[in-house]
Write an enzyme that holds these catalytic residues in place. Structure first.
Site, mmCIF file in Angstrom:
data_model
loop_
_atom_site.group_PDB
_atom_site.id
_atom_site.type_symbol
_atom_site.label_atom_id
_atom_site.label_comp_id
_atom_site.label_asym_id
_atom_site.label_seq_id
_atom_site.Cartn_x
_atom_site.Cartn_y
_atom_site.Cartn_z
ATOM 1 N N SER A 13 0.837 -1.210 0.000
ATOM 2 C CA SER A 13 0.000 0.000 0.000
ATOM 3 C C SER A 13 0.871 1.258 0.000
ATOM 4 O O SER A 13 0.506 2.259 -0.628
ATOM 5 C CB SER A 13 -0.986 0.002 1.172
ATOM 6 O OG SER A 13 -0.307 0.128 2.390
ATOM 7 N N ASN A 14 2.000 1.215 0.686
ATOM 8 C CA ASN A 14 2.903 2.377 0.637
ATOM 9 C C ASN A 14 3.475 2.564 -0.756
ATOM 10 O O ASN A 14 3.539 3.688 -1.261
ATOM 11 C CB ASN A 14 4.044 2.210 1.649
ATOM 12 C CG ASN A 14 3.641 2.666 3.030
ATOM 13 O OD1 ASN A 14 3.564 3.856 3.309
ATOM 14 N ND2 ASN A 14 3.347 1.702 3.890
ATOM 15 N N HIS A 104 9.491 2.717 9.078
ATOM 16 C CA HIS A 104 9.236 1.772 10.176
ATOM 17 C C HIS A 104 7.997 2.238 10.932
ATOM 18 O O HIS A 104 7.868 3.427 11.223
ATOM 19 C CB HIS A 104 10.449 1.705 11.106
ATOM 20 C CG HIS A 104 10.323 0.632 12.124
ATOM 21 N ND1 HIS A 104 10.534 -0.697 11.828
ATOM 22 C CD2 HIS A 104 9.935 0.673 13.423
ATOM 23 C CE1 HIS A 104 10.307 -1.427 12.906
ATOM 24 N NE2 HIS A 104 9.943 -0.612 13.887
HETATM 25 C C1 GAR Z 1 4.207 -0.652 6.707
HETATM 26 O O1 GAR Z 1 3.424 -0.337 7.838
HETATM 27 C C2 GAR Z 1 5.666 -0.417 7.033
HETATM 28 O O2 GAR Z 1 5.883 0.627 7.932
HETATM 29 C C3 GAR Z 1 6.027 -1.728 7.671
HETATM 30 O O3 GAR Z 1 5.370 -2.705 6.904
HETATM 31 C C4 GAR Z 1 4.143 -2.149 6.418
HETATM 32 C C5 GAR Z 1 4.064 -2.444 4.937
HETATM 33 O O4 GAR Z 1 2.774 -2.168 4.456
HETATM 34 N N1 GAR Z 1 7.452 -1.935 7.684
HETATM 35 C C6 GAR Z 1 8.078 -2.592 8.651
HETATM 36 O O5 GAR Z 1 7.500 -3.078 9.603
HETATM 37 C C7 GAR Z 1 9.583 -2.683 8.480
HETATM 38 N N2 GAR Z 1 10.223 -3.108 9.685
HETATM 39 P P1 GAR Z 1 2.513 -2.085 2.898
HETATM 40 O O6 GAR Z 1 3.128 -3.319 2.263
HETATM 41 O O7 GAR Z 1 1.028 -2.067 2.759
HETATM 42 O O8 GAR Z 1 3.168 -0.818 2.389
#
Ligand code: GAR
Length: 187
Positions: A13-14, A104
């Site tokens: 999603s990011n 993070h």
């Molecule tokens: C996000 O919340 C990011 O901050 C976290 O994983 C998620 C990915 O979401 N990252 C960590 O925990 C790294 N240690 P996404 O795949 O939907 O972007």
């Protein structure tokens, strides 16, 4: 044109939010998504968004492997880790010093390190009865979650908040801030 390569392991999603943000801007673009997970949802998003994506395995991630060669060849202005769960090897950190950033879902140095990702972070925040949490965007060095901090944003955690509530607040902070921080690094 400044070029970004995003590494992601899961939902993405990011990554999608960053892609969309820079599609509206002329001077920066996301040119490639790289994933270590051939089943990651991010790959479906890339198909829909018409963005190139590649998945790779451990062999390709080694020093003499194809990932290093590809990154050297493409020479991106910034490598963005957006939910990428493998440790970045030292040969990449050395070659792209100050060009790799990570997000993070906590206020580092709290709740960082190996095994601290995604839901595990929010569960620990809840279990420890924290009254606030947030996001950290930082440069990547050879230790998990220990590189220089670029940006943090906070939110409150209330007693009645579930782990899902905390996750939703963090998600919102990530959607608002991550693309803007990337833009400011590249400007
Ligand atoms: C996000 O919340 C990011 O901050 C976290 O994983 C998620 C990915 O979401 N990252 C960590 O925990 C790294 N240690 P996404 O795949 O939907 O972007």
């Amino acid at each position: 044109m400044k070029r970004i390569i995003i590494f992601a392991s899961g939902s993405g999603s990011n990554a999608e939010n960053i892609i969309n943000y820079f599609q509206q801007r002329e001077s920066i673009s996301v040119v490639l998504i790289m994933t270590n997970n051939p089943h990651a949802k991010i790959l479906n998003r890339c198909k829909r968004l018409k963005i190139s994506a590649l998945s790779f395995n451990r062999i390709a991630f080694k020093k003499e492997g194809i990932v290093h060669a590809l990154l050297n060849d493409m020479n991106p202005d910034l490598i963005v880790l957006a939910g990428f769960l493998w440790k970045i090897p030292e040969h990449l950190i050395a070659n792209f010093s100050n060009k790799i950033i990570n997000i993070h879902p906590a206020l580092l140095p709290k709740y960082g390190g190996k095994g601290m990702y995604g839901e595990y972070v929010h569960e620990a925040v809840k279990a420890n009865k924290e009254t606030e949490t947030g996001i950290t965007i930082h440069y990547v060095n050879e230790h998990y979650d220990e590189g220089a901090i670029i940006f943090q944003a906070k939110c409150s955690v209330y007693k009645e908040d579930s782990v899902e509530d905390i996750a939703a607040k963090i998600h919102e902070l990530e959607m608002v801030h991550f693309p803007k921080v990337i833009e400011s690094i590249l400007s």
